[in-house]
Design an enzyme around this catalytic site. Structure first.
Site, PDB file in Angstrom:
ATOM      1  N   ASP A  88      61.380  50.104 -17.520  1.00 42.36           N
ATOM      2  CA  ASP A  88      59.849  49.522 -17.867  1.00 42.36           C
ATOM      3  C   ASP A  88      59.176  50.121 -19.668  1.00 42.36           C
ATOM      4  O   ASP A  88      59.768  51.356 -20.044  1.00 42.36           O
ATOM      5  CB  ASP A  88      59.230  50.270 -16.951  1.00 42.36           C
ATOM      6  CG  ASP A  88      57.288  50.275 -16.519  1.00 42.36           C
ATOM      7  OD1 ASP A  88      57.019  49.236 -16.492  1.00 42.36           O
ATOM      8  OD2 ASP A  88      56.539  51.273 -16.363  1.00 42.36           O
ATOM      9  N   GLU A 146      60.949  44.658 -19.572  1.00 41.34           N
ATOM     10  CA  GLU A 146      59.810  44.831 -18.966  1.00 41.34           C
ATOM     11  C   GLU A 146      58.869  44.632 -20.946  1.00 41.34           C
ATOM     12  O   GLU A 146      58.385  45.599 -21.597  1.00 41.34           O
ATOM     13  CB  GLU A 146      59.300  45.709 -18.885  1.00 41.34           C
ATOM     14  CG  GLU A 146      58.093  45.328 -17.899  1.00 41.34           C
ATOM     15  CD  GLU A 146      56.927  45.858 -19.232  1.00 41.34           C
ATOM     16  OE1 GLU A 146      55.899  45.524 -19.903  1.00 41.34           O
ATOM     17  OE2 GLU A 146      56.716  47.375 -18.871  1.00 41.34           O
ATOM     18  N   ASP A 191      51.768  45.564 -10.890  1.00 37.60           N
ATOM     19  CA  ASP A 191      50.505  45.743 -12.029  1.00 37.60           C
ATOM     20  C   ASP A 191      49.068  44.648 -12.225  1.00 37.60           C
ATOM     21  O   ASP A 191      47.695  44.654 -11.898  1.00 37.60           O
ATOM     22  CB  ASP A 191      50.738  46.365 -12.929  1.00 37.60           C
ATOM     23  CG  ASP A 191      51.276  47.593 -13.273  1.00 37.60           C
ATOM     24  OD1 ASP A 191      50.696  48.402 -12.615  1.00 37.60           O
ATOM     25  OD2 ASP A 191      52.192  47.542 -14.637  1.00 37.60           O
TER      26      ASP A 191
END
Length: 500
Positions: free
Chosen positions: A291, A338, A391
């Site tokens: 991430d 990501e 998200d």
């Protein structure tokens, strides 16, 4: 470092979102049944969110220990089968279906796990070896201290806050059976159950894509155990914290508040902390999604005490040196970067040098700009395409948020994108437009296409997992039941048609 990922489709579904009678998804029967469902649908990848033990706010991106497993995911039925719980105790854990109620879970679940621990043979040789490995020593002491003192570690008595050796030894000895071994037990059980599930999923020809947050929580055994690796002052308070400047998600930026790594200190230790973390993750998952990958090239530092993320500075991260060391020590680890958010040439260059596939999110594709990097026609093979991520709103929620005029424009752009991929998928309604987005992802050149389970089931915004920059009502989505046979049949047909 580049990898050839097998062209395939994936489904994003966190363990917590699986349905059962016990308030939150687990590593039990429902996980095996879901894997069977993926196999029947010809899905090759199952992506989850971080499987770590959550802390304050219940976010899998704010963990008490970055190599922990979430005790909530332990299969209670298996504990009953091992004689560690009885039928009545198992029934007492039943909770209504629907959203995860973390407050009630917290009250009840640890009590039940302590009951199971009380009946567990702590002299079991596998368990003894697990404890003696020392992997969870900091974690078990940290959680024992939290059980006694509550609050954040910076409010522990100084001798514990600063880890004075004698005080630590005495404390560990005083809580060895009551607390320390209990926390070792939950990690031992999680690890055993996880490996059994992973072996089963892999036996079906499905790979697990796991997720590791870039940063760790301040109130964690990671920061408490190795404060010298973080940007802290002499009282162990952060001097600067993590976040991102204003962007698509938030006009004031996102103030995450995580402490920042001291990369010079990390480097002087040959990135040992990161090597251990990646090594652990590579044993849990077949592919690791990192991430906020951009923070490894340059990261945004916000002065501690700031109320928003509007003021901060970009500082240099470890870059390729970290990945060269990972490769040298661990060999080739399969990683997805990501790479969303504010990108510059540095992070693009880093991703290209590592060879890791980046991420493409279709919900970002239709702004009318023909050079938009998220459009399927601009997507390269070495990437992973998503309709949306945890998200984003669900795709149907995203579409339902458009006015009639905006929707008409969106339809034109989506039809154009489908045409560019040679996809004939007529749609008129908002629901069918959502399914067309799935077809667009599955047909794309990207080596992997991942569909959130909520999109597979065409669910509205009520099923959204997370709203960035909000602290309430997130991470609670849970399926009432699995995707229908029709949902799975549509997905399977697309997978076959677009050769995934």
């Amino acid at each position: 470092m580049g990898f050839n990922y097998e062209r395939g489709a994936g489904v994003l579904c966190h363990i917590s979102s699986l349905p059962n009678k016990y308030g939150i998804g687990s590593l039990g029967k429902e996980a095996y049944d879901f894997a069977d469902l993926l196999k029947k649908s010809r899905v090759k990848y199952w992506q989850i969110l971080p499987s770590v033990q959550t802390g304050f706010g219940d976010s899998p991106y704010q963990s008490v220990c970055c190599i922990s497993g979430n005790p909530y995911f332990i299969d209670l039925v298996a504990l009953k089968e091992e004689g560690l719980l009885d039928e009545e105790e198992l029934q007492s854990c039943e909770m209504p279906s629907g959203k995860v109620d973390y407050a009630t879970l917290y009250e009840r679940r640890y009590n039940i796990l302590r009951l199971a621990y009380a009946r567990f043979n702590i002299k079991d040789k596998d368990f003894t070896a697990f404890v003696e490995s020392g992997d969870y020593d900091d974690y078990a002491i940290f959680m024992s201290l939290k059980s006694r003192y509550g609050g954040c570690f910076d409010t522990f008595p100084d001798s514990y806050k600063f880890r004075e050796r004698l005080a630590m030894l005495e404390f560990k000895h005083s809580v060895y059976k009551s607390d320390y071994l209990f926390w070792q037990f939950v990690q031992y059980v999680f690890g055993k159950q996880w490996q059994k599930l992973k072996e089963y999923v892999n036996s079906l020809g499905i790979k697990i894509i796991g997720d590791i947050p870039l940063y760790v929580a301040y109130d964690s055994s990671d920061v408490w155990g190795k404060p010298e690796l973080f940007k802290l002052d002499k009282n162990l308070k952060p001097t600067a914290v993590a976040g991102v400047p204003p962007d698509y998600f938030s006009e004031k930026g996102q103030l995450w508040g995580n402490p920042l790594y001291d990369w010079d200190a990390m480097s002087s230790h040959n990135y040992e902390w990161w090597i251990r973390r990646i090594d652990k993750a590579s044993k849990l998952y077949d592919i690791i999604r990192i991430d906020h990958f951009r923070g490894l090239d340059r990261y945004y530092a916000i002065p501690a005490g700031s109320e928003t993320a509007e003021t901060g500075e970009w500082l240099q991260g470890p870059g390729i040196r970290l990945f060269n060391e990972i490769k040298r020590r661990l060999g080739d680890i399969k990683i997805i970067a990501e790479d969303l958010g504010v990108l510059d040439s540095g992070v693009i260059r880093l991703r290209e040098r590592t060879g890791f596939p980046g991420m493409k999110v279709l919900q970002f594709a239709f702004d009318g700009n023909e050079n938009n990097p998220f459009l399927p026609c601009n997507t390269e093979e070495n990437s992973v395409v998503y309709t949306g991520t945890h998200d984003n709103d669900t795709t149907l929620g995203f579409i339902n948020g458009k006015t009639d005029g905006e929707f008409a424009e969106f339809k034109t752009r989506l039809r154009s994108a489908l045409k560019s991929e040679n996809v004939a998928f007529p749609f008129v309604s908002r629901e069918s437009a959502s399914t067309a987005m799935i077809a667009c992802a599955i047909a794309s050149k990207a080596c992997i296409a991942v569909i959130p389970v909520q999109d597979l089931m065409n669910l509205d915004g009520f099923a959204r997992m997370n709203v960035p920059s909000t602290s309430q009502g997130n991470w609670q989505y849970r399926m009432e039941k699995f995707p229908s046979r029709r949902d799975c049949a549509i997905l399977r047909k697309m997978i076959e048609e677009y050769k995934r």
